[in-house]
Write an enzyme that holds these catalytic residues in place. Sequence first.
Site, PDB file in Angstrom:
ATOM      1  N   CYS A  67      86.845  34.982  67.379  1.00  0.00           N
ATOM      2  CA  CYS A  67      86.948  36.432  67.583  1.00  0.00           C
ATOM      3  C   CYS A  67      88.391  36.811  67.909  1.00  0.00           C
ATOM      4  O   CYS A  67      89.061  36.138  68.694  1.00  0.00           O
ATOM      5  CB  CYS A  67      86.028  36.865  68.733  1.00  0.00           C
ATOM      6  SG  CYS A  67      86.119  38.621  69.114  1.00  0.00           S
ATOM      7  N   ASP A 118      71.781  62.440  69.354  1.00  0.00           N
ATOM      8  CA  ASP A 118      70.359  62.458  69.036  1.00  0.00           C
ATOM      9  C   ASP A 118      69.788  63.754  69.596  1.00  0.00           C
ATOM     10  O   ASP A 118      70.461  64.484  70.322  1.00  0.00           O
ATOM     11  CB  ASP A 118      69.661  61.220  69.597  1.00  0.00           C
ATOM     12  CG  ASP A 118      69.586  61.234  71.107  1.00  0.00           C
ATOM     13  OD1 ASP A 118      70.099  62.187  71.731  1.00  0.00           O
ATOM     14  OD2 ASP A 118      69.023  60.296  71.677  1.00  0.00           O
ATOM     15  N   CYS A 139      88.972  37.815  73.880  1.00  0.00           N
ATOM     16  CA  CYS A 139      88.992  36.414  73.424  1.00  0.00           C
ATOM     17  C   CYS A 139      90.416  35.898  73.247  1.00  0.00           C
ATOM     18  O   CYS A 139      90.654  34.688  73.294  1.00  0.00           O
ATOM     19  CB  CYS A 139      88.212  36.289  72.120  1.00  0.00           C
ATOM     20  SG  CYS A 139      86.440  36.571  72.350  1.00  0.00           S
ATOM     21  N   CYS A 142      89.322  39.679  69.290  1.00  0.00           N
ATOM     22  CA  CYS A 142      89.391  40.798  70.228  1.00  0.00           C
ATOM     23  C   CYS A 142      90.325  40.463  71.399  1.00  0.00           C
ATOM     24  O   CYS A 142      90.643  39.314  71.662  1.00  0.00           O
ATOM     25  CB  CYS A 142      88.002  41.194  70.720  1.00  0.00           C
ATOM     26  SG  CYS A 142      87.390  40.284  72.150  1.00  0.00           S
ATOM     27  N   ASP A 177      72.655  52.186  65.326  1.00  0.00           N
ATOM     28  CA  ASP A 177      73.160  52.270  66.699  1.00  0.00           C
ATOM     29  C   ASP A 177      72.260  51.428  67.581  1.00  0.00           C
ATOM     30  O   ASP A 177      71.086  51.230  67.259  1.00  0.00           O
ATOM     31  CB  ASP A 177      73.123  53.713  67.213  1.00  0.00           C
ATOM     32  CG  ASP A 177      71.714  54.134  67.571  1.00  0.00           C
ATOM     33  OD1 ASP A 177      70.930  54.415  66.649  1.00  0.00           O
ATOM     34  OD2 ASP A 177      71.369  54.146  68.771  1.00  0.00           O
ATOM     35  N   HIS A 219      84.139  42.676  74.334  1.00  0.00           N
ATOM     36  CA  HIS A 219      83.918  41.613  73.339  1.00  0.00           C
ATOM     37  C   HIS A 219      82.692  41.890  72.486  1.00  0.00           C
ATOM     38  O   HIS A 219      82.736  41.791  71.260  1.00  0.00           O
ATOM     39  CB  HIS A 219      83.781  40.226  73.980  1.00  0.00           C
ATOM     40  CG  HIS A 219      83.185  39.259  73.001  1.00  0.00           C
ATOM     41  ND1 HIS A 219      83.926  38.726  71.966  1.00  0.00           N
ATOM     42  CD2 HIS A 219      81.905  38.839  72.818  1.00  0.00           C
ATOM     43  CE1 HIS A 219      83.121  37.993  71.203  1.00  0.00           C
ATOM     44  NE2 HIS A 219      81.900  38.042  71.700  1.00  0.00           N
TER      45      HIS A 219
HETATM   46 ZN    ZN Z   1      85.991  38.636  71.436  1.00  0.00          ZN
END
Ligand code: ZN
Length: 407
Positions: free
Chosen positions: A351, A97, A356, A353, A313, A382
Amino acid sequence: MLQSQTVPASFHIEATAGKARAGRLVTPHGEIETPVFMPVGTLASVKGVPQETLEELGAQIILGNTYHLYLRPGVETVRRMGGLHGFMAWPRAILTDSGGFQVFSLNELRKVSEEGVTFRSHLDGSPHFFSPESATEAQIGLGADIIMAFDECTEYPADRGRVRASMELTQRWAERCKRYFEEHKKEGLWQKSGQSSVASGRRPAGSEAIEQPGNGPVDHRPPATGHCQSLFGIVQGGMDRELRKESAERTIAIGFQGYAIGGLSVGEPRALTREIVESTLEHLPEDKPRYLMGVGTPEEIVEYASQGVDMMDCVLPTRAARHGLLFTSEGKVSIKQARYAQDQNPPDPNCGCRVCQRYSRAYLRHLYASNEMLAQVLNSIHNLSFYLDTMRRVRHSISLGEVRLSF
Ligand SMILES: [Zn+2]
């Protein structure tokens, strides 16, 4: 110098569904599938999340903040370290920015003139000055793929006369940014052929290094010569639909490679944010990327993508994570609560990820309650994964022509 030596990013729309678009933004540091959520790396760091993890999560572009990097470690230091890509060892795309928003949000003692803004550092109180030219110069030095025009973020609430004057100032500053950028873009790091833009010790390699992170030191130079940074304009105009329309038209007339909607999420009701976004989008060109700055919740990023926003964002996923708030497919989870003390379920059962897949709510709750720094790291990973996955699902839906995008 040949014209072909300064090729900015290009943008193509691949599918549409209603007003929503699935596109592809090609930058010198890789392709970005839009709509995209961009993790915020204020000080060349997405707080708590290493760059290799960001790559693993599929982040295609991250943000840096010019105001913060200008104050610390300083633009010249970053430039000498190979720009942001070399300095932070991030081979994919970066957007900075202009510093405008931080100057206005972090500095109550700022003084705005036609020439620019005088402000005091929030670190040590030292006086500084940003103009459209110096903010653009700083961003050329930082070397992000996409840089932003220096604008005035109009405060909320503000009366119509004030909003108009502020919008007019942003338009004049936009013209100065564009002029400075056109005159100096060839001074950017990537235009110096034969010079590596990375710190010494990196192996020279082709673009395949970008596709294979984690395979030894990565070359952070752009994959090919001939690219330059892209400058995006910012539409202001407060909460006034007519002034937003006028700002959009005048910003487009100046001509930028993408258009951002700025000056929102500044304290106005969320319904008003949505209304202004929707009306402003109608005035932006179809064939250029549209960037909505600083939003939002998972529900909001889905909604804005469905309205035709391509880039977003927000600090929310990482900031909330540091305060123990997880975004999940089942809603928000405040992991600090005692009810999770013996909960063996993953933070989000839907999830995929790495957090998780491995850890329980009970463990994350314990880490948070014990003030372990790992709590902030895992929560942040996460939440970012959830945001990035959400946007990938949205993009998939658009590709299938599904008009109604669900969260
Ligand atoms: Zn997750």
